[in-house]
Design a protein around this motif. Sequence first.
Motif, PDB file in Angstrom:
ATOM      1  N   GLN A   1       0.831  -1.210   0.000  1.00  0.00           N
ATOM      2  CA  GLN A   1       0.000   0.000   0.000  1.00  0.00           C
ATOM      3  C   GLN A   1       0.866   1.261   0.000  1.00  0.00           C
ATOM      4  OE1 GLN A   1      -2.544  -1.051   3.319  1.00  0.00           O
ATOM      5  NE2 GLN A   1      -4.242  -1.518   1.924  1.00  0.00           N
ATOM      6  N   PRO A   2       1.927   1.330   0.798  1.00  0.00           N
ATOM      7  CA  PRO A   2       2.794   2.527   0.739  1.00  0.00           C
ATOM      8  C   PRO A   2       3.454   2.728  -0.632  1.00  0.00           C
ATOM      9  CG  PRO A   2       3.149   1.371   2.807  1.00  0.00           C
ATOM     10  CD  PRO A   2       2.287   0.478   1.951  1.00  0.00           C
ATOM     11  N   GLN A   3       3.830   1.645  -1.277  1.00  0.00           N
ATOM     12  CA  GLN A   3       4.430   1.765  -2.613  1.00  0.00           C
ATOM     13  C   GLN A   3       3.420   2.295  -3.625  1.00  0.00           C
ATOM     14  OE1 GLN A   3       5.751  -2.322  -2.912  1.00  0.00           O
ATOM     15  NE2 GLN A   3       7.905  -1.735  -2.612  1.00  0.00           N
ATOM     16  N   LEU A   4       2.193   1.797  -3.569  1.00  0.00           N
ATOM     17  CA  LEU A   4       1.151   2.271  -4.481  1.00  0.00           C
ATOM     18  C   LEU A   4       0.828   3.730  -4.199  1.00  0.00           C
ATOM     19  CD1 LEU A   4      -0.910   1.928  -6.716  1.00  0.00           C
ATOM     20  CD2 LEU A   4      -2.481   0.921  -5.024  1.00  0.00           C
ATOM     21  N   ALA A   5       0.765   4.089  -2.931  1.00  0.00           N
ATOM     22  CA  ALA A   5       0.498   5.481  -2.569  1.00  0.00           C
ATOM     23  C   ALA A   5       1.576   6.396  -3.149  1.00  0.00           C
ATOM     24  CB  ALA A   5       0.431   5.626  -1.052  1.00  0.00           C
ATOM     25  N   LEU A   6       2.821   6.021  -2.999  1.00  0.00           N
ATOM     26  CA  LEU A   6       3.928   6.828  -3.527  1.00  0.00           C
ATOM     27  C   LEU A   6       3.855   6.938  -5.045  1.00  0.00           C
ATOM     28  CD1 LEU A   6       6.554   8.357  -2.869  1.00  0.00           C
ATOM     29  CD2 LEU A   6       7.756   6.182  -3.138  1.00  0.00           C
ATOM     30  N   ALA A   7       3.606   5.824  -5.715  1.00  0.00           N
ATOM     31  CA  ALA A   7       3.515   5.817  -7.180  1.00  0.00           C
ATOM     32  C   ALA A   7       2.337   6.640  -7.684  1.00  0.00           C
ATOM     33  CB  ALA A   7       3.407   4.378  -7.691  1.00  0.00           C
ATOM     34  N   SER A   8       1.286   6.736  -6.872  1.00  0.00           N
ATOM     35  CA  SER A   8       0.067   7.442  -7.269  1.00  0.00           C
ATOM     36  C   SER A   8       0.051   8.903  -6.854  1.00  0.00           C
ATOM     37  CB  SER A   8      -1.159   6.766  -6.638  1.00  0.00           C
ATOM     38  OG  SER A   8      -1.215   5.417  -6.967  1.00  0.00           O
ATOM     39  N   GLY A   9       0.928   9.268  -5.946  1.00  0.00           N
ATOM     40  CA  GLY A   9       0.924  10.637  -5.434  1.00  0.00           C
ATOM     41  C   GLY A   9      -0.209  10.887  -4.452  1.00  0.00           C
ATOM     42  N   VAL A  10      -0.605   9.834  -3.738  1.00  0.00           N
ATOM     43  CA  VAL A  10      -1.654   9.953  -2.716  1.00  0.00           C
ATOM     44  C   VAL A  10      -1.085   9.443  -1.400  1.00  0.00           C
ATOM     45  CG1 VAL A  10      -3.499   9.645  -4.424  1.00  0.00           C
ATOM     46  CG2 VAL A  10      -2.671   7.661  -3.144  1.00  0.00           C
ATOM     47  N   GLY A  11      -1.810   9.641  -0.331  1.00  0.00           N
ATOM     48  CA  GLY A  11      -1.379   9.150   0.966  1.00  0.00           C
ATOM     49  C   GLY A  11      -1.701   7.680   1.163  1.00  0.00           C
ATOM     50  N   VAL A  12      -0.959   7.047   2.066  1.00  0.00           N
ATOM     51  CA  VAL A  12      -1.209   5.640   2.375  1.00  0.00           C
ATOM     52  C   VAL A  12      -2.623   5.463   2.915  1.00  0.00           C
ATOM     53  CG1 VAL A  12      -0.495   3.668   3.789  1.00  0.00           C
ATOM     54  CG2 VAL A  12       1.231   5.187   2.813  1.00  0.00           C
ATOM     55  N   ARG A  13      -3.065   6.389   3.751  1.00  0.00           N
ATOM     56  CA  ARG A  13      -4.418   6.286   4.306  1.00  0.00           C
ATOM     57  C   ARG A  13      -5.461   6.268   3.185  1.00  0.00           C
ATOM     58  NH1 ARG A  13      -7.195  10.051   9.001  1.00  0.00           N
ATOM     59  NH2 ARG A  13      -9.245   9.124   8.805  1.00  0.00           N
TER      60      ARG A  13
END
Length: 88
Positions: A25-37
């Motif tokens: 989830q943190p990797q996807l958040a970073l790749a997407s430019g969104v927060g982990v939450r």
Amino acid sequence: MIIIHSSLQLGAAIRVARKQMALTQPQLALASGVGVRFVVELEAGKPTVRLAQVLRVIAALGGEFSLNGLPAAAPAVEAKREGHEHGA
């Protein structure tokens, strides 16, 4: 193509795609430019997530969003909307 009828189905589809790509989830958040939450809430099926962020997550997973069964928009309307999105 995946047919989505609810926020729970959307969340499940995002989760499956993320796991198939071996992303956390943190990797996807970073790749997407969104927060982990945001990713956590999206995958949980939260019905009030922001569409712009959902589209970024879908794009980061290599997907795209499409609507079926609606009348096609006129090209001038589509161009105006695209210009508005880039300016926002």
